[in-house]
Design a protein around this motif. Sequence first.
Motif, PDB file in Angstrom:
ATOM      1  N   LEU A 136      25.013  46.189  44.179  1.00  0.00           N
ATOM      2  CA  LEU A 136      25.888  47.343  43.945  1.00  0.00           C
ATOM      3  C   LEU A 136      27.272  47.082  44.526  1.00  0.00           C
ATOM      4  CD1 LEU A 136      26.231  50.200  42.850  1.00  0.00           C
ATOM      5  CD2 LEU A 136      25.408  51.072  45.053  1.00  0.00           C
ATOM      6  N   ARG A 137      27.324  46.437  45.675  1.00  0.00           N
ATOM      7  CA  ARG A 137      28.630  46.088  46.253  1.00  0.00           C
ATOM      8  C   ARG A 137      29.428  45.217  45.302  1.00  0.00           C
ATOM      9  NH1 ARG A 137      30.234  41.639  49.076  1.00  0.00           N
ATOM     10  NH2 ARG A 137      28.103  40.963  49.567  1.00  0.00           N
ATOM     11  N   TRP A 138      28.782  44.250  44.672  1.00  0.00           N
ATOM     12  CA  TRP A 138      29.482  43.397  43.719  1.00  0.00           C
ATOM     13  C   TRP A 138      30.007  44.205  42.541  1.00  0.00           C
ATOM     14  CZ3 TRP A 138      25.421  38.856  43.295  1.00  0.00           C
ATOM     15  CH2 TRP A 138      25.417  38.129  44.491  1.00  0.00           C
ATOM     16  N   LEU A 139      29.139  45.060  41.982  1.00  0.00           N
ATOM     17  CA  LEU A 139      29.521  45.818  40.797  1.00  0.00           C
ATOM     18  C   LEU A 139      30.606  46.845  41.098  1.00  0.00           C
ATOM     19  CD1 LEU A 139      25.943  46.216  39.356  1.00  0.00           C
ATOM     20  CD2 LEU A 139      27.814  45.049  38.198  1.00  0.00           C
ATOM     21  N   ASN A 140      30.761  47.213  42.351  1.00  0.00           N
ATOM     22  CA  ASN A 140      31.812  48.144  42.746  1.00  0.00           C
ATOM     23  C   ASN A 140      33.080  47.432  43.206  1.00  0.00           C
ATOM     24  OD1 ASN A 140      30.511  50.579  42.194  1.00  0.00           O
ATOM     25  ND2 ASN A 140      29.503  50.639  44.187  1.00  0.00           N
ATOM     26  N   SER A 141      33.075  46.107  43.206  1.00  0.00           N
ATOM     27  CA  SER A 141      34.239  45.327  43.628  1.00  0.00           C
ATOM     28  C   SER A 141      35.030  44.862  42.408  1.00  0.00           C
ATOM     29  CB  SER A 141      33.799  44.126  44.465  1.00  0.00           C
ATOM     30  OG  SER A 141      33.125  44.537  45.637  1.00  0.00           O
ATOM     31  N   ASP A 142      36.305  44.648  42.592  1.00  0.00           N
ATOM     32  CA  ASP A 142      37.201  44.250  41.509  1.00  0.00           C
ATOM     33  C   ASP A 142      37.002  42.769  41.194  1.00  0.00           C
ATOM     34  OD1 ASP A 142      39.264  43.691  39.770  1.00  0.00           O
ATOM     35  OD2 ASP A 142      40.821  44.636  40.980  1.00  0.00           O
ATOM     36  N   PRO A 143      36.534  42.424  39.988  1.00  0.00           N
ATOM     37  CA  PRO A 143      36.283  41.013  39.674  1.00  0.00           C
ATOM     38  C   PRO A 143      37.557  40.208  39.430  1.00  0.00           C
ATOM     39  CG  PRO A 143      35.838  42.362  37.758  1.00  0.00           C
ATOM     40  CD  PRO A 143      36.146  43.319  38.887  1.00  0.00           C
ATOM     41  N   GLU A 144      38.703  40.864  39.351  1.00  0.00           N
ATOM     42  CA  GLU A 144      39.960  40.156  39.123  1.00  0.00           C
ATOM     43  C   GLU A 144      40.590  39.654  40.412  1.00  0.00           C
ATOM     44  OE1 GLU A 144      42.419  41.403  35.418  1.00  0.00           O
ATOM     45  OE2 GLU A 144      42.072  43.208  36.594  1.00  0.00           O
ATOM     46  N   ARG A 145      40.181  40.215  41.551  1.00  0.00           N
ATOM     47  CA  ARG A 145      40.850  39.902  42.811  1.00  0.00           C
ATOM     48  C   ARG A 145      39.839  39.408  43.835  1.00  0.00           C
ATOM     49  NH1 ARG A 145      45.827  42.294  43.216  1.00  0.00           N
ATOM     50  NH2 ARG A 145      45.651  42.389  45.486  1.00  0.00           N
ATOM     51  N   PRO A 146      40.179  38.397  44.631  1.00  0.00           N
ATOM     52  CA  PRO A 146      39.225  37.873  45.611  1.00  0.00           C
ATOM     53  C   PRO A 146      39.018  38.779  46.817  1.00  0.00           C
ATOM     54  CG  PRO A 146      41.313  36.709  45.760  1.00  0.00           C
ATOM     55  CD  PRO A 146      41.422  37.606  44.563  1.00  0.00           C
ATOM     56  N   GLU A 147      39.931  39.738  47.042  1.00  0.00           N
ATOM     57  CA  GLU A 147      39.784  40.618  48.188  1.00  0.00           C
ATOM     58  C   GLU A 147      38.474  41.398  48.103  1.00  0.00           C
ATOM     59  OE1 GLU A 147      43.966  39.607  47.613  1.00  0.00           O
ATOM     60  OE2 GLU A 147      42.476  40.508  46.283  1.00  0.00           O
ATOM     61  N   GLY A 148      37.767  41.455  49.236  1.00  0.00           N
ATOM     62  CA  GLY A 148      36.514  42.190  49.298  1.00  0.00           C
ATOM     63  C   GLY A 148      35.295  41.371  48.918  1.00  0.00           C
ATOM     64  N   TRP A 149      35.509  40.152  48.428  1.00  0.00           N
ATOM     65  CA  TRP A 149      34.415  39.269  48.063  1.00  0.00           C
ATOM     66  C   TRP A 149      34.258  38.197  49.147  1.00  0.00           C
ATOM     67  CZ3 TRP A 149      31.618  39.953  43.495  1.00  0.00           C
ATOM     68  CH2 TRP A 149      32.165  40.843  42.564  1.00  0.00           C
ATOM     69  N   ILE A 150      33.073  37.590  49.180  1.00  0.00           N
ATOM     70  CA  ILE A 150      32.786  36.565  50.174  1.00  0.00           C
ATOM     71  C   ILE A 150      32.646  35.214  49.488  1.00  0.00           C
ATOM     72  CG2 ILE A 150      31.189  35.785  51.968  1.00  0.00           C
ATOM     73  CD1 ILE A 150      30.336  38.700  52.322  1.00  0.00           C
ATOM     74  N   ARG A 151      33.322  34.228  50.034  1.00  0.00           N
ATOM     75  CA  ARG A 151      33.087  32.833  49.655  1.00  0.00           C
ATOM     76  C   ARG A 151      32.561  32.132  50.895  1.00  0.00           C
ATOM     77  NH1 ARG A 151      34.364  28.871  45.898  1.00  0.00           N
ATOM     78  NH2 ARG A 151      34.438  26.783  46.793  1.00  0.00           N
ATOM     79  N   TYR A 152      31.353  31.613  50.798  1.00  0.00           N
ATOM     80  CA  TYR A 152      30.681  31.030  51.951  1.00  0.00           C
ATOM     81  C   TYR A 152      31.168  29.602  52.170  1.00  0.00           C
ATOM     82  CZ  TYR A 152      27.760  35.122  51.460  1.00  0.00           C
ATOM     83  OH  TYR A 152      27.329  36.425  51.364  1.00  0.00           O
ATOM     84  N   GLU A 153      31.247  29.208  53.440  1.00  0.00           N
ATOM     85  CA  GLU A 153      31.714  27.874  53.805  1.00  0.00           C
ATOM     86  C   GLU A 153      30.704  27.218  54.745  1.00  0.00           C
ATOM     87  OE1 GLU A 153      34.084  26.089  52.689  1.00  0.00           O
ATOM     88  OE2 GLU A 153      34.951  27.630  51.377  1.00  0.00           O
ATOM     89  N   PRO A 154      29.867  26.339  54.223  1.00  0.00           N
ATOM     90  CA  PRO A 154      28.932  25.612  55.089  1.00  0.00           C
ATOM     91  C   PRO A 154      29.685  24.677  56.035  1.00  0.00           C
ATOM     92  CG  PRO A 154      28.298  25.458  52.764  1.00  0.00           C
ATOM     93  CD  PRO A 154      29.682  26.012  52.806  1.00  0.00           C
ATOM     94  N   PRO A 155      29.041  24.233  57.105  1.00  0.00           N
ATOM     95  CA  PRO A 155      29.679  23.239  57.977  1.00  0.00           C
ATOM     96  C   PRO A 155      30.018  21.965  57.194  1.00  0.00           C
ATOM     97  CG  PRO A 155      27.687  24.137  58.983  1.00  0.00           C
ATOM     98  CD  PRO A 155      27.713  24.624  57.578  1.00  0.00           C
ATOM     99  N   GLU A 156      31.122  21.343  57.540  1.00  0.00           N
ATOM    100  CA  GLU A 156      31.550  20.143  56.833  1.00  0.00           C
ATOM    101  C   GLU A 156      30.477  19.053  56.866  1.00  0.00           C
ATOM    102  OE1 GLU A 156      34.174  19.358  54.942  1.00  0.00           O
ATOM    103  OE2 GLU A 156      34.699  21.479  55.034  1.00  0.00           O
ATOM    104  N   GLU A 157      29.716  18.999  57.959  1.00  0.00           N
ATOM    105  CA  GLU A 157      28.689  17.967  58.085  1.00  0.00           C
ATOM    106  C   GLU A 157      27.617  18.084  57.010  1.00  0.00           C
ATOM    107  OE1 GLU A 157      30.411  18.747  62.174  1.00  0.00           O
ATOM    108  OE2 GLU A 157      29.809  19.921  60.411  1.00  0.00           O
ATOM    109  N   LEU A 158      27.440  19.295  56.468  1.00  0.00           N
ATOM    110  CA  LEU A 158      26.387  19.483  55.460  1.00  0.00           C
ATOM    111  C   LEU A 158      26.652  18.667  54.200  1.00  0.00           C
ATOM    112  CD1 LEU A 158      23.768  21.205  55.033  1.00  0.00           C
ATOM    113  CD2 LEU A 158      25.200  22.765  53.703  1.00  0.00           C
ATOM    114  N   TRP A 159      27.939  18.488  53.864  1.00  0.00           N
ATOM    115  CA  TRP A 159      28.269  17.773  52.629  1.00  0.00           C
ATOM    116  C   TRP A 159      27.919  16.293  52.705  1.00  0.00           C
ATOM    117  CZ3 TRP A 159      28.591  21.272  49.230  1.00  0.00           C
ATOM    118  CH2 TRP A 159      29.203  22.503  49.506  1.00  0.00           C
TER     119      TRP A 159
END
Length: 520
Positions: A207-230
């Motif tokens: 529901l949080r996703w569907l209530n967020s603006d898909p045109e703008r990155p604000e309010g969304w999460i982009r996850y960042e694993p530790p660099e060592e994982l790559w």
Amino acid sequence: MPESPVIQEQLRCSDGTALKSTLWKPEGQGPWPCLLMRQPYGRAIASTVTYAHPSWYAKGGFAVLVQDVRGRGDSEGEFLGFQQEASDTTATLRWIRQQPWCNGKVGTYGFSYQGLSQLLVSGSEHLPDALAPAMCGLDERLHWASEGGCHWWALGLGWALQLAAQRCQRQGDGQGWIEIRRSLENGSFLHDGLALLERFDPMGMGLRWLNSDPERPEGWIRYEPPEELWQRPMLLIGGWHDPHLRGVLDLWRRSTAAGGSSLLRIGAWSHLNWQGGLDQLQLEFFQEHLCGRGPAEPLPATQLMEMGSGAWQQRSPRECSGQRWSLASNGLAAEGRLCLGASSTSEVVIVHDPWRAMGGRGGHLGLDAGPVDRRDLDGRTDVACFTTARFDRPTELFGQPQLELEAASDQPGFDLCVALSLCHGDGRIEQLSTGFSRVLGASAQVSQRRTVSLQPLLVNVEAGCALRLSIALAAWPQIAVNPGDGSQPRSGVGPNHRVITVSLQLSSAALSILPMVGAN
């Protein structure tokens, strides 16, 4: 009595929350390397819709642990979606390596939610020794919920309601479960889904996703694993008809950029139908990196499946077939042409009638995902169709199709819903790839360049076939129907939806096949 190879395990986290798991062990004396899957749907399922049962991997020499994530299945706590997983994944990896049945080596596998849960860890101290994330990505907005400024409507609602129904089941609300299930079966969820989520899972991730603006990155999460994982070995699995494919390609890009030893496999698959899957390959991958038993011959780094024959090819996503077609027309929507090297100054005008909104079918966002026959859709004159001459020799299409053209609307909002198809000699119009772009606000009424990126593909076009580009103004229920008033759509059509007229200027329009990674 000998000890059962299947036992129930429990990990108690630092905050006191108990996470429940089922363990399958090989016969004989351990310890063994362990394969871990963490999922929110009940551990007994073990993702067997796409993978062999854990007992099969146990026979291959691995202890296999399938865990209910926090707040799901039999595990305690509150389910908060992906945000909760980093600490729990790390705690589980640490705990596994302390168990007498584990020799210290741990690999992770799983697709979709179970794919991303592998990548979310709280630090670099406890990482998997090898990973096999399938059909997932790191960006909630671009890899999980939307594209081209459009929410994944049917898919997003359907998944969020599945999680909500299981929440009802966990809470003993059988009537809520029935109401949600009935809405999914009769299709009413497409209109009533948001209200159901507000009632049954108001704090849910979907529901949080569907209530967020898909045109703008604000309010969304982009996850960042530790660099060592790559740097860890990865087996990355995607599908041409899977909505998370661009997320998988992003994982491959980041792994290879970091110098990691990643394998990439993309099949002609949808999210749930892998046509037999890759269990044997996955077993060999883990045997190499957790047991030190390499295959007789090195595994190819990248293999992509040709969509028609199902044959695997050793290809790189940084390559492409590179075609570029211009769009030409005499003004009739049904009679447009795709031309190599030609151009046109023509204009094509198409109209969106919300009462008869264009349907979306198949592709990577369809509930019926995959290739479909769209001859009836292309038969409508509110669809602009541009078709090549029939090919006189076999021709490969490989890469990410991208359409660029100028377009303007008479309303402050419109959608471009694009399909790329093969026209067969028997009359079938086989849809291969789709893409979407939403324009809202005053800029919609100004003729300017628009870009639509379609789903990547690899297909051999037989001699005698033609290629067709179809442009429509709706794709219900894959994306919600644009109301034409400048607002983000929230459902299907309603009494306030406007008729939308869009003019397509073809003077500089082009369809290009670009690399899947490194495009633009």
